[in-house]
Structure formats: C-alpha cells, structure tokens
Motif scaffolding. Structure first.
Motif, PDB file in Angstrom:
ATOM      1  N   MET A 191     -27.514  82.900  57.084  1.00  0.00           N
ATOM      2  CA  MET A 191     -26.270  83.404  57.668  1.00  0.00           C
ATOM      3  C   MET A 191     -26.196  83.111  59.162  1.00  0.00           C
ATOM      4  O   MET A 191     -25.123  82.809  59.692  1.00  0.00           O
ATOM      5  N   ALA A 192     -27.335  83.155  59.848  1.00  0.00           N
ATOM      6  CA  ALA A 192     -27.362  82.831  61.282  1.00  0.00           C
ATOM      7  C   ALA A 192     -27.043  81.362  61.514  1.00  0.00           C
ATOM      8  O   ALA A 192     -26.326  81.015  62.463  1.00  0.00           O
ATOM      9  N   VAL A 193     -27.551  80.478  60.668  1.00  0.00           N
ATOM     10  CA  VAL A 193     -27.247  79.047  60.781  1.00  0.00           C
ATOM     11  C   VAL A 193     -25.748  78.826  60.622  1.00  0.00           C
ATOM     12  O   VAL A 193     -25.127  78.094  61.402  1.00  0.00           O
ATOM     13  N   LEU A 194     -25.155  79.463  59.625  1.00  0.00           N
ATOM     14  CA  LEU A 194     -23.721  79.286  59.396  1.00  0.00           C
ATOM     15  C   LEU A 194     -22.892  79.874  60.529  1.00  0.00           C
ATOM     16  O   LEU A 194     -21.909  79.269  60.966  1.00  0.00           O
ATOM     17  N   ALA A 195     -23.287  81.037  61.019  1.00  0.00           N
ATOM     18  CA  ALA A 195     -22.560  81.645  62.141  1.00  0.00           C
ATOM     19  C   ALA A 195     -22.627  80.741  63.377  1.00  0.00           C
ATOM     20  O   ALA A 195     -21.622  80.565  64.076  1.00  0.00           O
ATOM     21  N   ASP A 230     -34.752  85.302  54.569  1.00  0.00           N
ATOM     22  CA  ASP A 230     -34.163  83.969  54.341  1.00  0.00           C
ATOM     23  C   ASP A 230     -32.641  84.055  54.352  1.00  0.00           C
ATOM     24  O   ASP A 230     -31.968  83.175  54.893  1.00  0.00           O
ATOM     25  N   VAL A 231     -32.105  85.104  53.741  1.00  0.00           N
ATOM     26  CA  VAL A 231     -30.656  85.292  53.712  1.00  0.00           C
ATOM     27  C   VAL A 231     -30.127  85.442  55.141  1.00  0.00           C
ATOM     28  O   VAL A 231     -29.153  84.793  55.530  1.00  0.00           O
ATOM     29  N   LEU A 242     -27.286  73.803  47.463  1.00  0.00           N
ATOM     30  CA  LEU A 242     -28.234  73.233  48.421  1.00  0.00           C
ATOM     31  C   LEU A 242     -29.612  73.808  48.137  1.00  0.00           C
ATOM     32  O   LEU A 242     -29.736  74.984  47.787  1.00  0.00           O
ATOM     33  N   VAL A 243     -30.641  72.978  48.296  1.00  0.00           N
ATOM     34  CA  VAL A 243     -32.008  73.411  48.044  1.00  0.00           C
ATOM     35  C   VAL A 243     -32.864  72.997  49.234  1.00  0.00           C
ATOM     36  O   VAL A 243     -32.767  71.863  49.715  1.00  0.00           O
ATOM     37  N   ASP A 244     -33.702  73.933  49.702  1.00  0.00           N
ATOM     38  CA  ASP A 244     -34.590  73.603  50.823  1.00  0.00           C
ATOM     39  C   ASP A 244     -35.916  73.062  50.287  1.00  0.00           C
ATOM     40  O   ASP A 244     -36.153  73.076  49.072  1.00  0.00           O
ATOM     41  N   PRO A 245     -36.785  72.563  51.165  1.00  0.00           N
ATOM     42  CA  PRO A 245     -38.057  71.986  50.703  1.00  0.00           C
ATOM     43  C   PRO A 245     -38.944  72.961  49.925  1.00  0.00           C
ATOM     44  O   PRO A 245     -39.791  72.539  49.139  1.00  0.00           O
ATOM     45  N   GLN A 246     -38.768  74.259  50.112  1.00  0.00           N
ATOM     46  CA  GLN A 246     -39.540  75.255  49.363  1.00  0.00           C
ATOM     47  C   GLN A 246     -38.920  75.583  48.001  1.00  0.00           C
ATOM     48  O   GLN A 246     -39.451  76.388  47.255  1.00  0.00           O
ATOM     49  N   GLY A 247     -37.765  74.984  47.693  1.00  0.00           N
ATOM     50  CA  GLY A 247     -37.112  75.217  46.417  1.00  0.00           C
ATOM     51  C   GLY A 247     -36.127  76.363  46.403  1.00  0.00           C
ATOM     52  O   GLY A 247     -35.620  76.739  45.344  1.00  0.00           O
ATOM     53  N   ARG A 248     -35.853  76.946  47.560  1.00  0.00           N
ATOM     54  CA  ARG A 248     -34.880  78.044  47.622  1.00  0.00           C
ATOM     55  C   ARG A 248     -33.472  77.452  47.612  1.00  0.00           C
ATOM     56  O   ARG A 248     -33.193  76.504  48.339  1.00  0.00           O
ATOM     57  N   ALA A 249     -32.605  78.025  46.783  1.00  0.00           N
ATOM     58  CA  ALA A 249     -31.262  77.473  46.579  1.00  0.00           C
ATOM     59  C   ALA A 249     -30.197  78.347  47.228  1.00  0.00           C
ATOM     60  O   ALA A 249     -30.286  79.577  47.225  1.00  0.00           O
ATOM     61  N   VAL A 250     -29.194  77.676  47.767  1.00  0.00           N
ATOM     62  CA  VAL A 250     -28.004  78.331  48.308  1.00  0.00           C
ATOM     63  C   VAL A 250     -26.801  77.695  47.617  1.00  0.00           C
ATOM     64  O   VAL A 250     -26.652  76.479  47.634  1.00  0.00           O
ATOM     65  N   ASP A 251     -25.983  78.516  46.973  1.00  0.00           N
ATOM     66  CA  ASP A 251     -24.760  78.049  46.330  1.00  0.00           C
ATOM     67  C   ASP A 251     -23.582  78.476  47.193  1.00  0.00           C
ATOM     68  O   ASP A 251     -23.415  79.669  47.472  1.00  0.00           O
ATOM     69  N   ILE A 252     -22.772  77.490  47.608  1.00  0.00           N
ATOM     70  CA  ILE A 252     -21.601  77.776  48.440  1.00  0.00           C
ATOM     71  C   ILE A 252     -20.347  77.508  47.616  1.00  0.00           C
ATOM     72  O   ILE A 252     -20.212  76.441  47.018  1.00  0.00           O
ATOM     73  N   HIS A 253     -19.455  78.485  47.591  1.00  0.00           N
ATOM     74  CA  HIS A 253     -18.203  78.375  46.853  1.00  0.00           C
ATOM     75  C   HIS A 253     -17.039  78.583  47.816  1.00  0.00           C
ATOM     76  O   HIS A 253     -16.991  79.589  48.522  1.00  0.00           O
ATOM     77  N   GLU A 299     -35.803  90.420  42.467  1.00  0.00           N
ATOM     78  CA  GLU A 299     -36.088  89.078  42.980  1.00  0.00           C
ATOM     79  C   GLU A 299     -34.861  88.195  42.781  1.00  0.00           C
ATOM     80  O   GLU A 299     -34.175  88.295  41.759  1.00  0.00           O
ATOM     81  N   HIS A 300     -34.602  87.328  43.758  1.00  0.00           N
ATOM     82  CA  HIS A 300     -33.453  86.418  43.704  1.00  0.00           C
ATOM     83  C   HIS A 300     -33.941  84.989  43.845  1.00  0.00           C
ATOM     84  O   HIS A 300     -34.685  84.680  44.776  1.00  0.00           O
ATOM     85  N   GLN A 301     -33.490  84.128  42.950  1.00  0.00           N
ATOM     86  CA  GLN A 301     -33.848  82.712  43.021  1.00  0.00           C
ATOM     87  C   GLN A 301     -32.867  81.917  43.877  1.00  0.00           C
ATOM     88  O   GLN A 301     -33.166  80.784  44.247  1.00  0.00           O
ATOM     89  N   ASP A 302     -31.707  82.497  44.167  1.00  0.00           N
ATOM     90  CA  ASP A 302     -30.726  81.773  44.975  1.00  0.00           C
ATOM     91  C   ASP A 302     -29.905  82.755  45.797  1.00  0.00           C
ATOM     92  O   ASP A 302     -30.016  83.974  45.644  1.00  0.00           O
ATOM     93  N   LEU A 303     -29.118  82.183  46.665  1.00  0.00           N
ATOM     94  CA  LEU A 303     -28.194  82.932  47.515  1.00  0.00           C
ATOM     95  C   LEU A 303     -26.801  82.394  47.236  1.00  0.00           C
ATOM     96  O   LEU A 303     -26.556  81.198  47.403  1.00  0.00           O
ATOM     97  N   ASP A 304     -25.901  83.262  46.766  1.00  0.00           N
ATOM     98  CA  ASP A 304     -24.515  82.867  46.522  1.00  0.00           C
ATOM     99  C   ASP A 304     -23.679  83.255  47.732  1.00  0.00           C
ATOM    100  O   ASP A 304     -23.706  84.411  48.160  1.00  0.00           O
TER     101      ASP A 304
END
Length: 161
Positions: free
Chosen positions: A15-19, A10-11, A81-92, A43-48
């Motif tokens: 990253m491919a979407v952003l690139a 997923d990570v 940001l959260v996807d339909p599966q509940g996976r979160a991405v935090d962008i700073h 296990e990771h609940q989000d991606l920072d």
C-alpha cells in the motif's frame, strides 16, 4: 506461514508503494476483512486490491518497479502480480470505487489501511458462490462488527465453525 503467504506488514508495504506512486487503492476480500476487524484472522496467499480502472496500469508499473512480475488475470481491468518470494497481489479496476459507502479505513500491523467497506464486502459476497473463507468473512463482518446482511445473505444460516 508458508513461503508464499503474505504478512500484514507485506500488505502495508504494498500500500505504501502504491501511495508513493499516487495510486488510490483499497484492500478487498481476505485482507480487507482483516483490516476492518483490525488484525489477521487467517493465512492469506494473496492480496486483493481494488483501484480505479484508469489506475490499474500505474499500480502495475509501481509494483513491477519493486520486483513484482505481472501476469494476465484473465479478465478485463485485472492484473495478477507475483514477487520473487511467490506472494501474489491481484489488482482489479472497478468504476464503483467512487460510489457511496465503498471505502473505509482499517488497520493492519499498527498502520491505517484503506479498504473496501464492510457493507461493500458483504454485497460482493452476496453476488457469488460462497466458499468457506466467505462464510468466515461474513461471520466476522456481521457477527463481530454488526454489519447488516444483504437480503441474499440473510437467507442463510451463518453459524460459528
């Protein structure tokens, strides 16, 4: 893994979407540590992610176009940001990304992943309250990779769990 846990693949996909959108981003915190050591350690609940302040909007739009929903993260230049599966991405957005020693290259799911350097990861942890996951990260970055500890962190005893 729980339904909302993120996998290394997923990570790599995020990253491919952003690139593809022309956004430079670096994996930080939990997944960033795992990228530096080259494998998933917990296990990771989000991606920072960290990006340049001017790229937060473009990064957000690219992920919204892929099905994520944006929420205010409660701080300037930050979006959750959260996807339909509940996976979160935090962008700073952080102006320091262009600074010396900020970026590094790690590996997840057999793919190269730009990430925040071990030195910058440790420096970030030296500024805040340490949680159990921070202590694990310090053990990995210092103990496994040999990254020198910032002065504040050198004052604490980091033992194996």
């Amino acid at each position: 893994m729980s339904a909302s846990a993120m996998a290394a693949s997923d990570v790599v996909s995020v990253m491919a979407v952003l690139a593809a959108a022309g956004v430079d981003a670096w994996v930080h915190r939990g997944w960033g540590v795992d990228a530096l050591v080259g494998h998933q350690t917990r296990e990771h609940q989000d991606l920072d992610l960290v990006t340049r302040p001017e790229d937060v909007g473009r990064a957000t739009a690219a992920l919204v176009a892929k099905g994520f929903t944006a929420r205010d993260a409660g701080e300037p230049l930050a979006v959750e940001l959260v996807d339909p599966q509940g996976r979160a991405v935090d962008i700073h957005g952080d102006a320091a990304v262009a600074g010396p020693g900020f970026g590094a290259m790690g590996q997840l799911a057999d793919a190269p992943v730009p990430c925040v350097s071990a030195e910058a990861q440790l420096a970030a942890r030296a500024r805040g309250r340490l949680r159990d996951t921070d202590l694990q990260a310090i053990r990995l970055l210092h103990g496994q990779l040999g990254t020198p500890l910032p002065p504040r962190l050198s004052l604490i005893h980091i033992s194996e769990p």
